[in-house]
Write a protein that holds these residues in place. Sequence first.
Motif, short mmCIF file in Angstrom:
data_model
loop_
_atom_site.label_atom_id
_atom_site.label_comp_id
_atom_site.label_asym_id
_atom_site.label_seq_id
_atom_site.Cartn_x
_atom_site.Cartn_y
_atom_site.Cartn_z
N GLU A 110 0.83 -1.20 0.00
CA GLU A 110 0.00 0.00 0.00
C GLU A 110 0.86 1.25 0.00
O GLU A 110 1.84 1.33 0.74
CB GLU A 110 -0.88 0.04 1.25
CG GLU A 110 -1.95 -1.02 1.29
CD GLU A 110 -2.77 -0.92 2.56
OE1 GLU A 110 -3.33 0.17 2.82
OE2 GLU A 110 -2.83 -1.93 3.28
N GLY A 168 -1.06 4.59 -0.52
CA GLY A 168 -2.10 5.32 0.19
C GLY A 168 -1.99 6.83 0.18
O GLY A 168 -2.63 7.49 0.98
N GLY A 188 -7.93 -1.80 1.42
CA GLY A 188 -8.09 -1.78 2.87
C GLY A 188 -8.65 -3.03 3.51
O GLY A 188 -8.84 -3.08 4.72
#
Length: 156
Positions: free
Chosen positions: A70, A72, A124
């Motif tokens: 990730e 993000g 997520g």
Amino acid sequence: MSNKIEVSSDEALAEPVWITGVEPFIQKVFNRLDIDQWELSVLFCHDPFIADLNKRFRDIEGPTDVLSFEQGDEYIDDDEVTWFNAGDIVISVDALARNCEEFNVSMNDELKRLLVHGILHLDGMDHADNSPEQEMLQFQEHLLSGFSSISLVGES
């Protein structure tokens, strides 16, 4: 919907002929998940490459089938469009082949499963183990059922 998807293979891996179908498949998954303005990369590799990543980033010895990294973070491009840098997915083609044998599934189905699995992690979702009771894995299989007619590797 607009997304930036980069698909490549490690230099030690001859680029699989089916690699061209990966980006359009991911876009279909994004459409189904209502994901827009994502930036994502997918890298296909052999076991030694993913084993090194598995050791360095998870402190786990040996190869795995798929890793998600990730990022993000968001950024605004020159056209004032906000993009979400979701991250990177790395898939071992060696583990992909082993999974096909172990789970008695086609390469097409397993490739789609690994791609969706990586995307869900970047979105997520997570799971404590690989038991079928895990909510993420149940959602993954439900999502995959909507893509059963799509062939990435020329088999069904």
